[in-house]
Design an enzyme around this catalytic site. Structure first.
Site, PDB file in Angstrom:
ATOM      1  N   ARG A   1       0.841  -1.196   0.000  1.00 18.95           N
ATOM      2  CA  ARG A   1       0.000   0.000   0.000  1.00 18.95           C
ATOM      3  C   ARG A   1       0.880   1.252   0.000  1.00 18.95           C
ATOM      4  O   ARG A   1       1.910   1.303   0.660  1.00 18.95           O
ATOM      5  CB  ARG A   1      -0.946  -0.010   1.200  1.00 18.95           C
ATOM      6  CG  ARG A   1      -1.874  -1.209   1.180  1.00 18.95           C
ATOM      7  CD  ARG A   1      -2.849  -1.204   2.332  1.00 18.95           C
ATOM      8  NE  ARG A   1      -3.819  -0.114   2.222  1.00 18.95           N
ATOM      9  CZ  ARG A   1      -4.806   0.076   3.082  1.00 18.95           C
ATOM     10  NH1 ARG A   1      -4.928  -0.721   4.128  1.00 18.95           N
ATOM     11  NH2 ARG A   1      -5.648   1.066   2.928  1.00 18.95           N
TER      12      ARG A   1
ATOM     13  N   SER B   1      -5.905  10.216   0.677  1.00 21.48           N
ATOM     14  CA  SER B   1      -6.125  11.408   1.493  1.00 21.48           C
ATOM     15  C   SER B   1      -5.532  11.238   2.885  1.00 21.48           C
ATOM     16  O   SER B   1      -5.315  12.219   3.596  1.00 21.48           O
ATOM     17  CB  SER B   1      -7.623  11.702   1.596  1.00 21.48           C
ATOM     18  OG  SER B   1      -8.297  10.675   2.314  1.00 21.48           O
ATOM     19  N   GLN B   2      -5.246   9.998   3.283  1.00 20.89           N
ATOM     20  CA  GLN B   2      -4.679   9.759   4.612  1.00 20.89           C
ATOM     21  C   GLN B   2      -3.283  10.360   4.756  1.00 20.89           C
ATOM     22  O   GLN B   2      -2.869  10.674   5.883  1.00 20.89           O
ATOM     23  CB  GLN B   2      -4.640   8.262   4.919  1.00 20.89           C
ATOM     24  CG  GLN B   2      -6.018   7.660   5.149  1.00 20.89           C
ATOM     25  CD  GLN B   2      -5.984   6.161   5.365  1.00 20.89           C
ATOM     26  OE1 GLN B   2      -4.909   5.544   5.331  1.00 20.89           O
ATOM     27  NE2 GLN B   2      -7.135   5.556   5.581  1.00 20.89           N
TER      28      GLN B   2
ATOM     29  N   SER C   1     -11.282  11.757  -1.901  1.00 18.78           N
ATOM     30  CA  SER C   1     -12.039  11.683  -0.652  1.00 18.78           C
ATOM     31  C   SER C   1     -11.916  12.945   0.184  1.00 18.78           C
ATOM     32  O   SER C   1     -11.504  12.919   1.350  1.00 18.78           O
ATOM     33  CB  SER C   1     -11.609  10.464   0.171  1.00 18.78           C
ATOM     34  OG  SER C   1     -12.526  10.209   1.202  1.00 18.78           O
TER      35      SER C   1
ATOM     36  N   GLU D   1     -14.429   4.490  -1.164  1.00 24.22           N
ATOM     37  CA  GLU D   1     -14.544   3.277  -0.357  1.00 24.22           C
ATOM     38  C   GLU D   1     -15.905   2.598  -0.514  1.00 24.22           C
ATOM     39  O   GLU D   1     -16.071   1.429  -0.142  1.00 24.22           O
ATOM     40  CB  GLU D   1     -14.291   3.598   1.107  1.00 24.22           C
ATOM     41  CG  GLU D   1     -15.310   4.531   1.742  1.00 24.22           C
ATOM     42  CD  GLU D   1     -14.873   4.989   3.131  1.00 24.22           C
ATOM     43  OE1 GLU D   1     -13.774   4.615   3.576  1.00 24.22           O
ATOM     44  OE2 GLU D   1     -15.635   5.716   3.771  1.00 24.22           O
TER      45      GLU D   1
ATOM     46  N   ARG E   1     -14.386  -4.673   2.489  1.00 28.86           N
ATOM     47  CA  ARG E   1     -15.441  -4.125   1.636  1.00 28.86           C
ATOM     48  C   ARG E   1     -15.893  -5.137   0.575  1.00 28.86           C
ATOM     49  O   ARG E   1     -17.036  -5.088   0.107  1.00 28.86           O
ATOM     50  CB  ARG E   1     -14.972  -2.837   0.954  1.00 28.86           C
ATOM     51  CG  ARG E   1     -14.567  -1.732   1.910  1.00 28.86           C
ATOM     52  CD  ARG E   1     -15.710  -1.243   2.763  1.00 28.86           C
ATOM     53  NE  ARG E   1     -15.277  -0.152   3.646  1.00 28.86           N
ATOM     54  CZ  ARG E   1     -15.919   0.244   4.725  1.00 28.86           C
ATOM     55  NH1 ARG E   1     -17.045  -0.362   5.086  1.00 28.86           N
ATOM     56  NH2 ARG E   1     -15.462   1.230   5.459  1.00 28.86           N
TER      57      ARG E   1
END
Length: 445
Positions: free
Chosen positions: A137, A186-187, A213, A332, A404
């Protein structure tokens, strides 16, 4: 072994089919009230801000899931502590310390991105690593920005800019100005903003590229203000000055993204589902679902519950029209929305979500592969999916350790008998009780 144990790999789960699906809105249709747990995004932000505060904070109604427990574990390694009480979780702020520590990331993006800056504020040498999936990631832009702000970050034996890596704390960070490409997540931006009040000079972030996001950024800014910071945003520049944080009591909202499959259920199968505790005003991106319900021909209205709390009442008749949906701000939700659109009566397109390739898995590739394997006509584009009507059939729906995707498989099962959802335990990342709640909804509980 419980199917909701996030560490288990147990058997697949046969997603239950709704009675008479798609049903008309009569007494045979889906009819239930459900309650979803607290927001993961809010819970982990609240824990970080509480750890940076000057006094203890009681976080009420937090999510209890693998990601939330990983965040608490990380904060303990960094010098904070958490006490579980009847009212929630009480966080004691970070303390200075020395020596070495190891932070377990699991596959939690918020933990991997929000905690390295906290390590740089302390005096410990902290090694970060987690599941194999977290090593894939994106993280490099954030670690680069932290280095520019004064952090001592050393790459490990793997890919540069990815776990494992080590942060050597030197008792604080000078902060200042930094350029940041947050287009992959966006994190990255939220991570800098959450820690910024503790930097000597705060931080000014100049954004490069397009940030996905935006609601999550609004959430971060709102929560900073609640804890006593004074962030300012002017276009592509965000400034958070040094501040003393304190908030005695904070209540976490229900997770509206986790509510997505329950919102989808009456639209796909017909009937009514009420979601308890839905806030009338919120920064959560999942609130967009109310607009989607109306666009797809359903109805979403607020009601007052018997206890005086708000409920969102969602009603549908099982008929869906094809749509072109830009989900850039609510990426998400893509897995559940894609599953819904497989039952539309015309072609659909999802766009604006290229960044999903760097989530728990490459969600676009996973969805195209798995939906097609069940008979769907789904193809990837550069930034999304094209979904054409096609009859679906029974089969295994692989979930790639992605919570998800478990929820998407559940939605497919409403209309397709024999959908075998692989490893439902992975849903414990955000909703350990999901499988039981899904069966209860179909039973009218």
């Amino acid at each position: 072994m419980s199917t909701d144990d996030p560490e288990s790999t147990g058997p697949s789960w046969t997603a239950p089919t709704a009675p008479h699906a798609p049903a008309a809105a009569d007494d045979t249709a889906l009819y239930a009230t459900v309650r979803v747990p607290g927001s993961k995004s809010i819970t982990n932000r609240a824990y970080v801000l509480a750890a940076l505060s000057t006094a203890r904070t009681l976080v009420r109604e937090p999510l209890d899931s693998r990601d939330a427990r990983l965040m608490l574990g990380a904060l303990r390694e960094l010098g904070a502590s958490a006490e579980h009480t009847a009212d929630g979780v009480r966080i004691r702020p970070l303390t200075s310390g020395s020596g070495a520590a190891d932070v377990a990331l699991g596959n939690a993006g918020t933990v991997a991105r929000f905690t390295p800056a906290l390590a740089a504020l302390g005096e410990r040498t902290v090694r970060f690593d987690g599941d194999p999936a977290i090593r894939r990631r994106p993280l490099s832009p954030l670690l680069g920005a932290l280095r520019e702000l004064g952090a001592d970050v050393e790459d490990g034996s793997g890919e540069p800019g990815a776990p494992p890596f080590t942060v050597r704390g030197h008792g604080g960070l000078p902060g200042g100005e930094v350029d940041l490409d947050s287009s992959a997540s966006s994190q990255f931006l939220s991570a800098l903003l959450l820690a910024a009040p503790a930097f000597d000079r705060g931080v000014t972030v100049r954004l490069l590229g397009e940030v996905p996001s935006e609601p999550h950024i609004a959430m971060t800014l709102d929560m900073l203000r609640r804890f006593g910071a004074t962030p300012e945003r002017h276009g592509r520049e965000v400034h958070v000055p040094p501040a003393t944080l304190t908030l005695a009591d904070y209540t976490v909202e229900p997770d509206l993204s986790t509510a997505a499959p329950f919102v989808a259920a009456p639209l796909v199968a017909g009937g009514t589902v009420r979601i308890a505790g839905w806030p009338r005003e919120t920064t959560q991106p999942g609130d967009w679902l109310r607009s989607l319900v109306a666009e797809l021909g359903g109805e979403a209205t607020f009601e007052r519950g018997a206890d005086g709390s708000d409920l969102l009442r969602v009603t549908g008749d099982g008929r869906l029209a094809g749509r072109h949906l830009d989900l850039h701000e609510v990426g998400e939700l893509t897995p559940v929305v894609a599953a819904m659109l497989c039952f539309a009566d015309g072609p659909s397109r999802i766009s604006g979500v290229a960044h999903l390739r760097g989530h728990e898995t490459d969600r676009l590739a996973a969805l195209a592969t798995e939906l097609t394997a069940l008979g769907g006509d789904v193809t990837e584009t550069a930034d999304g999916l094209v979904i054409n009507p096609a009859p679906l059939h029974a089969g295994t729906f692989h979930t790639y350790d992605d919570h998800r995707l478990v929820m998407a498989g559940a939605v497919l099962g409403l209309r397709v008998p024999g959908v075998e959802v692989e490893n439902p335990a992975t849903v414990g990342k955000t909703f350990p009780g999901f499988v039981d709640a899904w069966h209860a909804m179909l039973g009218g509980a």
